[in-house]
Design an enzyme around this catalytic site. Structure first.
Site, short mmCIF file in Angstrom:
data_model
loop_
_atom_site.label_atom_id
_atom_site.label_comp_id
_atom_site.label_asym_id
_atom_site.label_seq_id
_atom_site.Cartn_x
_atom_site.Cartn_y
_atom_site.Cartn_z
N ILE A 24 6.04 -2.99 6.35
CA ILE A 24 7.46 -2.64 6.32
C ILE A 24 8.15 -4.01 6.44
O ILE A 24 8.22 -4.58 7.52
CB ILE A 24 7.86 -1.70 7.47
CG1 ILE A 24 7.09 -0.38 7.36
CG2 ILE A 24 9.38 -1.45 7.45
CD1 ILE A 24 7.30 0.56 8.53
N PRO A 25 8.60 -4.57 5.31
CA PRO A 25 8.94 -5.99 5.23
C PRO A 25 10.28 -6.41 5.86
O PRO A 25 11.20 -6.88 5.19
CB PRO A 25 8.93 -6.25 3.73
CG PRO A 25 9.39 -4.95 3.15
CD PRO A 25 8.78 -3.89 4.03
N CYS A 26 10.36 -6.29 7.18
CA CYS A 26 11.60 -6.64 7.86
C CYS A 26 11.90 -8.14 7.76
O CYS A 26 13.05 -8.55 8.00
CB CYS A 26 11.56 -6.18 9.31
SG CYS A 26 10.19 -6.83 10.26
N HIS A 27 10.93 -8.94 7.37
CA HIS A 27 11.19 -10.38 7.18
C HIS A 27 12.17 -10.60 6.03
O HIS A 27 12.78 -11.66 5.95
CB HIS A 27 9.88 -11.15 6.94
CG HIS A 27 9.12 -10.72 5.74
ND1 HIS A 27 8.25 -9.65 5.76
CD2 HIS A 27 9.09 -11.21 4.47
CE1 HIS A 27 7.71 -9.50 4.56
NE2 HIS A 27 8.21 -10.43 3.76
N ARG A 28 12.36 -9.62 5.18
CA ARG A 28 13.28 -9.74 4.04
C ARG A 28 14.73 -9.48 4.43
O ARG A 28 15.63 -9.59 3.59
CB ARG A 28 12.88 -8.76 2.94
CG ARG A 28 11.51 -9.06 2.35
CD ARG A 28 11.11 -8.04 1.30
NE ARG A 28 9.72 -8.24 0.91
CZ ARG A 28 8.97 -7.30 0.35
NH1 ARG A 28 9.48 -6.10 0.11
NH2 ARG A 28 7.71 -7.55 0.04
#
Length: 150
Positions: A115-119
Site C-alpha cells: 500500500i504505497p504510502c510513500h507516494r
C-alpha cells in the site's frame, strides 16, 4: 500468524500473514521469522521483484483494514500509479476526506510499499513524513526507486 524476512536494499522487511491473508509489512524489522507459508513466499517474491524493478503492481490477498473509511483511504493511496505522487490534500479531495485523515492512514499503514504510502507528499511536493525504516530517508529511496522505472 507466520512471518518471513526479505533482505532488501533498505534493510530487512518483515512480512506477516495468517493462513489466507497478508497482515503486515514492517520495514527495518526482522525480529520474527519462521518457515514461510506459500503466501509469504509469494509476498517475498513480489517484493523482491518490485525492488528489482520487475514489478509495479502487487497481487496479494490483504487483510482488510479495521474500518470502511480506512479501506477508502487505502484504496485512494493504492490508486496512485507507480512512479507518480499525490498530495495529502489531493487524495482528501478525491474521496471527500481531510488531509489529516490521509496522513493518519499513511502513518497507520500496515503494509508499506504494497500500500504505497510513500507516494503521498505534502503540498507543493514537500516530502512529508514516513514511519517505515529510516523515515524520510527510506521514503526518498522508495520514490527514487520508482522514478528509475526499473
Amino acid at each position: 500468524m507466520s512471518h518471513a524476512t526479505l533482505q532488501s536494499p533498505i534493510g530487512p522487511i518483515l512480512v506477516s500473514a495468517d493462513d489466507k491473508l497478508l497482515t503486515g509489512v514492517r520495514i527495518g524489522a526482522s525480529d520474527l521469522a519462521d518457515a514461510p507459508t506459500p503466501l509469504l513466499r509469494e509476498a517475498i517474491a513480489q517484493l523482491a521483484a518490485w525492488f528489482e524493478g520487475r514489478l509495479v503492481d502487487f497481487d496479494l490477498p490483504l487483510a482488510p483494514l479495521k474500518s470502511p473509511r480506512g479501506e477508502d483511504h487505502s484504496a485512494a493511496i493504492c490508486a496512485i500509479p507507480y512512479g507518480e505522487t499525490a498530495s495529502y490534500g489531493e487524495l482528501a479531495r478525491r474521496i471527500s476526506s481531510s488531509p489529516r485523515a490521509i496522513g493518519q492512514a499513511c502513518r497507520r499503514n500496515p503494509m508499506p510499499i504494497i500500500i504505497p504510502c510513500h507516494r503521498v507528499l505534502g503540498a507543493g511536493g514537500v516530502i512529508g513524513h514516513y514511519t517505515g525504516g529510516e523515515g524520510i530517508t527510506t521514503k526518498l529511496w522508495l520514490l527514487q526507486r520508482e522514478q528509475r522505472k526499473g
